[in-house]
Design an enzyme around this catalytic site. Structure first.
Site, PDB file in Angstrom:
ATOM      1  N   LYS A   9       0.316  -3.361   4.818  1.00 52.92           N
ATOM      2  CA  LYS A   9       0.212  -4.064   5.969  1.00 52.92           C
ATOM      3  C   LYS A   9       0.455  -3.325   7.265  1.00 52.92           C
ATOM      4  O   LYS A   9       1.034  -2.183   7.444  1.00 52.92           O
ATOM      5  CB  LYS A   9       0.987  -5.358   5.870  1.00 52.92           C
ATOM      6  N   TYR A  49      -7.263 -14.510   3.389  1.00 53.25           N
ATOM      7  CA  TYR A  49      -6.170 -15.409   3.351  1.00 53.25           C
ATOM      8  C   TYR A  49      -6.750 -16.854   3.374  1.00 53.25           C
ATOM      9  O   TYR A  49      -5.949 -17.845   3.845  1.00 53.25           O
ATOM     10  CB  TYR A  49      -5.271 -15.269   4.433  1.00 53.25           C
ATOM     11  N   PHE A  57       1.979 -20.961   8.967  1.00 55.68           N
ATOM     12  CA  PHE A  57       2.053 -19.624   9.299  1.00 55.68           C
ATOM     13  C   PHE A  57       0.738 -18.831   9.385  1.00 55.68           C
ATOM     14  O   PHE A  57       0.696 -17.665   9.322  1.00 55.68           O
ATOM     15  CB  PHE A  57       2.975 -18.982   8.032  1.00 55.68           C
ATOM     16  N   ARG A  85       2.318  -6.831  -8.607  1.00 55.04           N
ATOM     17  CA  ARG A  85       3.248  -7.856  -8.001  1.00 55.04           C
ATOM     18  C   ARG A  85       4.732  -7.544  -8.401  1.00 55.04           C
ATOM     19  O   ARG A  85       5.406  -7.847  -7.426  1.00 55.04           O
ATOM     20  CB  ARG A  85       2.673  -9.186  -8.360  1.00 55.04           C
ATOM     21  N   THR A  91       7.575 -12.405  -2.574  1.00 52.83           N
ATOM     22  CA  THR A  91       7.091 -12.602  -1.142  1.00 52.83           C
ATOM     23  C   THR A  91       8.140 -12.560  -0.041  1.00 52.83           C
ATOM     24  O   THR A  91       7.793 -11.852   0.932  1.00 52.83           O
ATOM     25  CB  THR A  91       6.314 -13.856  -1.134  1.00 52.83           C
ATOM     26  N   ARG A 102       9.405  -4.230  -1.467  1.00 54.23           N
ATOM     27  CA  ARG A 102       9.969  -5.352  -0.248  1.00 54.23           C
ATOM     28  C   ARG A 102      11.592  -5.161  -0.591  1.00 54.23           C
ATOM     29  O   ARG A 102      11.875  -5.400   0.507  1.00 54.23           O
ATOM     30  CB  ARG A 102       9.296  -6.627  -0.549  1.00 54.23           C
ATOM     31  N   ASN A 112       6.357  -8.147   5.398  1.00 55.77           N
ATOM     32  CA  ASN A 112       6.902  -7.761   4.084  1.00 55.77           C
ATOM     33  C   ASN A 112       5.860  -6.551   3.664  1.00 55.77           C
ATOM     34  O   ASN A 112       5.718  -6.379   2.647  1.00 55.77           O
ATOM     35  CB  ASN A 112       6.779  -9.089   3.224  1.00 55.77           C
ATOM     36  N   HIS A 115       0.701  -6.010   0.581  1.00 51.71           N
ATOM     37  CA  HIS A 115       0.058  -7.092  -0.331  1.00 51.71           C
ATOM     38  C   HIS A 115      -0.443  -6.742  -1.854  1.00 51.71           C
ATOM     39  O   HIS A 115      -1.017  -5.640  -1.727  1.00 51.71           O
ATOM     40  CB  HIS A 115      -1.339  -7.585   0.536  1.00 51.71           C
ATOM     41  N   GLU A 126     -11.224 -10.003  -3.633  1.00 53.45           N
ATOM     42  CA  GLU A 126     -10.526  -9.174  -2.500  1.00 53.45           C
ATOM     43  C   GLU A 126     -11.277  -8.114  -2.657  1.00 53.45           C
ATOM     44  O   GLU A 126     -11.659  -7.421  -1.316  1.00 53.45           O
ATOM     45  CB  GLU A 126      -8.890  -9.299  -2.766  1.00 53.45           C
TER      46      GLU A 126
HETATM   47  P1  GTP Z   1       0.435 -11.156  -0.227  1.00 53.84           P
HETATM   48  O1  GTP Z   1       0.385 -10.188  -1.317  1.00 53.84           O
HETATM   49  O2  GTP Z   1       0.379 -10.966   1.281  1.00 53.84           O
HETATM   50  O3  GTP Z   1      -0.680 -12.220  -0.342  1.00 53.84           O
HETATM   51  O4  GTP Z   1       1.681 -11.979  -0.478  1.00 53.84           O
HETATM   52  P2  GTP Z   1       2.076 -13.050  -1.529  1.00 53.84           P
HETATM   53  O5  GTP Z   1       1.012 -13.207  -2.554  1.00 53.84           O
HETATM   54  O6  GTP Z   1       3.334 -12.673  -2.007  1.00 53.84           O
HETATM   55  O7  GTP Z   1       2.644 -14.281  -0.575  1.00 53.84           O
HETATM   56  P3  GTP Z   1       1.165 -15.502  -0.181  1.00 53.84           P
HETATM   57  O8  GTP Z   1       0.066 -15.207  -0.458  1.00 53.84           O
HETATM   58  O9  GTP Z   1       1.973 -16.756  -0.644  1.00 53.84           O
HETATM   59  O10 GTP Z   1       1.506 -15.361   1.436  1.00 53.84           O
HETATM   60  C1  GTP Z   1       0.574 -14.315   2.102  1.00 53.84           C
HETATM   61  C2  GTP Z   1       1.684 -13.560   3.253  1.00 53.84           C
HETATM   62  O11 GTP Z   1       1.610 -14.661   4.362  1.00 53.84           O
HETATM   63  C3  GTP Z   1       2.865 -13.252   2.669  1.00 53.84           C
HETATM   64  O12 GTP Z   1       2.956 -12.138   2.065  1.00 53.84           O
HETATM   65  C4  GTP Z   1       3.563 -13.233   4.071  1.00 53.84           C
HETATM   66  O13 GTP Z   1       3.344 -12.108   4.843  1.00 53.84           O
HETATM   67  C5  GTP Z   1       2.918 -14.502   4.801  1.00 53.84           C
HETATM   68  N1  GTP Z   1       3.702 -15.587   4.471  1.00 53.84           N
HETATM   69  C6  GTP Z   1       3.767 -16.477   3.563  1.00 53.84           C
HETATM   70  N2  GTP Z   1       4.582 -17.715   3.581  1.00 53.84           N
HETATM   71  C7  GTP Z   1       5.091 -17.295   4.845  1.00 53.84           C
HETATM   72  C8  GTP Z   1       5.895 -18.285   5.704  1.00 53.84           C
HETATM   73  O14 GTP Z   1       6.467 -19.159   5.240  1.00 53.84           O
HETATM   74  N3  GTP Z   1       6.193 -17.722   6.790  1.00 53.84           N
HETATM   75  C9  GTP Z   1       5.653 -16.599   7.439  1.00 53.84           C
HETATM   76  N4  GTP Z   1       5.818 -16.249   8.761  1.00 53.84           N
HETATM   77  N5  GTP Z   1       4.884 -15.682   6.695  1.00 53.84           N
HETATM   78  C10 GTP Z   1       4.607 -16.242   5.408  1.00 53.84           C
HETATM   79 MG    MG Z   2      -0.889 -13.855  -1.805  1.00 52.06          MG
END
Ligand code: GTP
Ligand code: MG
Length: 157
Positions: A9, A49, A57, A85, A91, A102, A112, A115, A126
């Site tokens: 990212k 997304y 968010f 993962r 996350t 992370r 974070n 991805h 994707e």
């Molecule tokens: P990705 O690998 O980026 O998809 O992350 P993930 O699969 O571990 O998490 P998820 O798909 O649920 O969320 C996607 C991204 O949105 C996260 O990696 C964060 O950057 C962001 N995100 C998720 N939840 C929150 C939240 O509650 N607040 C904020 N600010 N960002 C969030």
């Molecule tokens: Mg995700």
């Protein structure tokens, strides 16, 4: 050959963590099959997304990921989706184990660093979204093959 979409990212790029993240996937034994640096357009991120559309968010997330160049990659190997993962960590970096990407480099969910696809189905979706078919390299890692056959014990099941 399972594949996953892994992306550094904009904060990971800004902090000089591109090499570190590539290094971890290479050294784990995964094979890099595609990579490019791009500043993603909003339309692409809305699709990427889409599962989060409507959440509070969503807009901050799209601004964050669209804020600068990202490094989009496709990695291949046994269980690369789930292992990838695990390598990323939870996350929320506050819950990521030390030793994960992370858990070693991030403190807040909103920044974070990287991805990783969350399932085989997401990975396929994707990869199709971010890469054309001719951007995926078809190559054999001869050095890892040679090392494997020269080991003095049988290959794992
Ligand atoms: P990705 O690998 O980026 O998809 O992350 P993930 O699969 O571990 O998490 P998820 O798909 O649920 O969320 C996607 C991204 O949105 C996260 O990696 C964060 O950057 C962001 N995100 C998720 N939840 C929150 C939240 O509650 N607040 C904020 N600010 N960002 C969030
Ligand atoms: Mg995700």
């Amino acid at each position: 050959h399972e594949r996953s979409f892994i992306m550094v990212k904009p904060d990971g790029v800004q902090r000089g963590l591109v090499g570190e993240i590539i290094k971890r996937f290479e050294q784990r034994g995964f094979k890099l099959v595609a990579m490019k640096m791009v500043t993603p357009q909003r339309a692409l991120l809305e699709q990427h997304y889409e599962e989060h559309k409507g959440k509070k968010f969503f807009d901050p997330l799209l601004s964050y990921i669209g804020s600068g160049p990202v490094v989009a990659m496709v990695w291949e190997g046994l269980n690369v989706v789930s292992v990838g993962r695990k390598m990323l960590g939870a996350t929320d970096p506050a819950k990521s184990e030390p030793g994960t990407i992370r858990g070693d480099y991030a403190i807040v969910t909103g920044r974070n660093i990287a991805h990783g696809s969350d399932s085989d189905k997401s990975a396929k979706r994707e990869i199709d979204l971010w890469f054309r078919a001719d951007e995926l390299a078809n190559w054999t890692n001869f050095s890892s093959k040679r090392r494997r056959v020269s080991l003095p014990f049988p290959s794992p099941p």
